[in-house]
Design a protein around this motif. Structure first.
Motif, PDB file in Angstrom:
ATOM      1  N   GLU A 195      11.984  53.521 -37.302  1.00  0.00           N
ATOM      2  CA  GLU A 195      12.585  53.903 -35.996  1.00  0.00           C
ATOM      3  C   GLU A 195      14.001  53.474 -35.967  1.00  0.00           C
ATOM      4  O   GLU A 195      14.974  53.817 -34.775  1.00  0.00           O
ATOM      5  CB  GLU A 195      11.775  52.917 -34.817  1.00  0.00           C
ATOM      6  CG  GLU A 195      10.287  53.584 -34.535  1.00  0.00           C
ATOM      7  CD  GLU A 195       9.491  53.128 -35.582  1.00  0.00           C
ATOM      8  OE1 GLU A 195       8.036  53.553 -35.246  1.00  0.00           O
ATOM      9  OE2 GLU A 195       9.606  52.327 -36.414  1.00  0.00           O
ATOM     10  N   ARG A 196      14.469  52.253 -36.485  1.00  0.00           N
ATOM     11  CA  ARG A 196      15.775  51.815 -36.436  1.00  0.00           C
ATOM     12  C   ARG A 196      16.540  52.144 -37.671  1.00  0.00           C
ATOM     13  O   ARG A 196      17.665  51.768 -37.728  1.00  0.00           O
ATOM     14  CB  ARG A 196      15.706  50.379 -36.466  1.00  0.00           C
ATOM     15  CG  ARG A 196      15.215  49.682 -35.424  1.00  0.00           C
ATOM     16  CD  ARG A 196      15.784  49.662 -34.101  1.00  0.00           C
ATOM     17  NE  ARG A 196      15.133  48.919 -32.981  1.00  0.00           N
ATOM     18  CZ  ARG A 196      15.543  49.277 -31.726  1.00  0.00           C
ATOM     19  NH1 ARG A 196      16.385  50.192 -31.303  1.00  0.00           N
ATOM     20  NH2 ARG A 196      14.809  48.391 -30.679  1.00  0.00           N
ATOM     21  N   VAL A 231      17.476  54.927 -32.148  1.00  0.00           N
ATOM     22  CA  VAL A 231      18.707  54.525 -32.513  1.00  0.00           C
ATOM     23  C   VAL A 231      19.651  54.933 -31.342  1.00  0.00           C
ATOM     24  O   VAL A 231      20.757  54.237 -31.016  1.00  0.00           O
ATOM     25  CB  VAL A 231      19.193  55.344 -33.821  1.00  0.00           C
ATOM     26  CG1 VAL A 231      20.741  55.700 -34.063  1.00  0.00           C
ATOM     27  CG2 VAL A 231      18.596  54.952 -35.207  1.00  0.00           C
TER      28      VAL A 231
END
Length: 622
Positions: A360-361, A369
């Motif tokens: 996810e990051r 993001v």
């Protein structure tokens, strides 16, 4: 596993007993034992990069990247060999076609001598004409004769081929793995290159052949020896400006800070005898988490080409990420020469083919993001989007326009207990077209904060809207507007008359008021009818009326009216002022509803006696 509760209990006990006799670090929390740091030595304690006449000082820190390098995707070979479940033919073909779609012109398609699957796939894309005329397919082989012959067999009939030969040259592998001297390792590279040259000339006639040589584990190889081997390979192949040899200098294992890799690359660029006859290529790995930095600094140091994988797939912590590198350039106004205008498609294909999830990051690509939960970040983003010009993208906390890579604005701001009024109001506006004044945003944020604190999770735009409706629009106690009439007189003073029916507790009462506008007339009528005889009244301020802005959920044109009311008892303010909001296709109806809404929120707060004389009024959470 020891729970946090157990840790706190143990710490409390230690505080009572005094300093911890085991750790000796104090009464609260003990520490784990020291790590065995003496097992390790600093890289630069034994590896030196000397300045000399050809490289008197490092110059790369003053350089700026101004154009994209040549890219080579190694997803189908280096990336594939690192997978738990290597790609089958279908997955290889799907990923290969997507790499072509993205714009990659050099693609390492396999290790034909190491795997029948690789060999068959390479033959398939050649025999079926799937390789565009401007694309070079790259194949890897060790510097060993049987493997080289099988490699040549695998690429017959191709139009453009990079023959990639490698052998490990590092001091550690020479000493531990091969137990061989420098000359023996150099001779392996020379003999392999001679055989490749001979077979390419005899069996790949009509094929555009390039040679790539990798001194594997370059970063652990003494620079003078790496240079010696590379020069010998270039001599055997016959490198010229028209027929450059690709010298791929891999950070096979990331061993030090990225500035050291840049020094190594700049040293090689300064010392190679025919710089115009070689293409200096990078192949950074990410063991220390600085693969991107190493690649970018090495490009500043003079490298021409980068090998890597989509989303950093590869052995151990992976290869350098081609997506991140390309989008880093894009955000600096540099054309990356590949296109990620639909990042979601690239993620979907990569995850399908590799069976690895994009976190996810993950830079530029992760699902979170372009999402802000922090209240101050949300507020800055909202204001940045509102102030955005047409030419240059400048929005706080968003270094790239999400739409440029196929993302959408609705995912930018999400709300949890860390969020503030900016994000909440942004979602109300974007999804439901409701624009609130700044101070009303702060008031409603407190409503949402209670929900997120109690739930401990993110809440959706729909949940925010439902909370808005419940708090302002659907709140019909103790007052509700039944109907009204409005007339205007021809005189200059007291020229508006409002007659309304208002449900107050269990009764429906008639309200009659006059004023210089319908709002003041309605407020005057409510005060006279409901409050004045009890020495109470309310004041109205901060009236705002806006059209409900265009949004997904809007079916027809509506007005959003906001007022703020303050209860007054015996001429003094009592309780906190509250906002009221009305939403209606008729602006007059919306503002009268807003006045009633504000009074109901004052009653719900329970901090004033304004409604003490009205039956069936009980305070609740505002």
């Amino acid at each position: 596993m020891v729970s946090a509760t157990d840790e706190v209990a143990a710490a409390t006990k230690r505080r009572k007993l005094g300093p911890d006799s085991v750790s000796g670090v104090g009464p609260a929390f003990g520490r784990t034992e020291q790590m065995p740091v003496k097992k390790y030595r600093g890289f630069q304690s034994w590896y030196q990069i000397p300045f000399d006449a050809k490289w008197p000082k490092r110059s790369w820190p003053g350089k700026v990247i101004t154009e994209a390098p040549r890219w080579c995707s190694v997803d189908l070979r280096d990336g594939n060999q690192a997978l738990i479940n290597p790609m089958n033919h279908e997955k290889k073909l799907r990923l290969f076609c997507h790499l072509l779609k993205l714009g990659y012109k050099e693609i390492e398609v396999g290790f034909p001598a190491a795997s029948q699957t690789d060999f068959d796939f390479i033959r398939y894309i050649i025999d079926n004409g799937l390789v565009p005329d401007d694309v070079y397919i790259q194949v890897l082989t060790q510097a060993r004769e049987p493997l080289i012959r099988r490699t040549i067999e695998g690429v017959r009939g191709a139009k453009n081929v990079v023959l990639h030969i490698y052998n490990s040259t590092s001091e550690l592998q020479r000493r531990v793995v091969f137990k061989a001297a420098r000359q023996e390792i150099k001779q392996m590279a020379v003999d392999g290159t001679k055989l490749l040259r001979r077979l390419a000339d005899s069996e790949l006639k009509g094929v555009n052949v390039r040679l790539e040589y990798s001194p594997e584990s370059f970063t652990g190889t003494e620079l003078d020896f790496a240079l010696d081997v590379c020069e010998a390979v270039c001599d055997v192949w016959g490198a010229t400006p028209e027929n450059q040899v690709i010298l791929n200098l891999p950070s096979t294992v990331e061993m030090c800070t990225p500035n050291v890799y840049a020094d190594q690359i700049e040293w090689m660029c300064a010392h190679i005898s025919r710089r115009d006859s070689v293409c200096i290529s990078l192949h950074p790995h990410n063991d220390r988490g600085t693969g991107i930095a190493a690649a970018e600094l090495a490009l500043m140091a003079g490298a021409d080409r980068v090998e890597g994988c989509l989303f950093g797939n590869g052995e151990r912590t992976g290869n350098v990420c081609l997506v991140t590198l390309a989008l880093n350039l894009f955000t600096q106004g540099i054309d990356p020469k590949v296109s990620y205008t639909d990042i979601a498609e690239t993620i979907e294909i990569s995850e399908f083919c590799t069976e690895l999830r994009v976190p996810e990051r993950y830079p530029w690509a992760g699902s979170l993001v372009y999402t802000a939960f922090s209240g101050s970040h949300q507020d800055a983003i909202k204001k940045g989007l509102a102030a955005l010009g047409e030419e240059v993208w400048e929005v706080p906390y968003l270094p790239i326009d999400p739409q440029d890579i196929g993302r959408h604005y609705e995912a930018i701001i999400r709300v949890n207990s860390q969020s503030g009024k900016g994000g909440i109001s942004y979602l109300l506006e974007q999804e439901y077209g409701i624009v609130l004044p700044k101070e009303a945003q702060a008031e409603f944020a407190q409503v949402v904060q209670k929900i997120t604190d109690s739930s401990g999770r993110e809440i959706s735009a729909k949940e925010i809207y439902n909370a808005f409706m419940k708090s302002y629009i659907e709140l019909q106690e103790p007052l509700s507007l039944v109907d009204y009439e409005m007339t205007k007189s021809s005189g200059q003073d007291q020229d508006v008359t409002v007659t309304a029916r208002v449900r107050a507790g269990t009764e429906v009462i008639s309200v009659h008021g006059e004023g210089n506008g319908f709002v003041s007339a309605f407020v005057g009528g409510l005060n006279k009818t409901l409050f004045a005889r009890h020495n109470m009244f309310f004041e109205l301020s901060d009236y705002q009326s806006t059209a409900r802005s265009h949004c997904k959920q809007l079916q027809s044109s509506e007005a959003v009216c906001t007022v703020r009311c303050q209860a007054m008892i015996s001429g003094k303010k009592q309780g906190a002022p509250k906002f009221g909001i009305g939403v209606h296709s008729n602006t007059t109806t919306a503002v009268l509803q807003a006045v009633v809404s504000a009074l109901n929120r004052i009653a719900a707060a329970g901090d004033t006696d304004l409604f003490s004389h009205i039956a069936n009024v009980s305070p609740s959470s505002a």
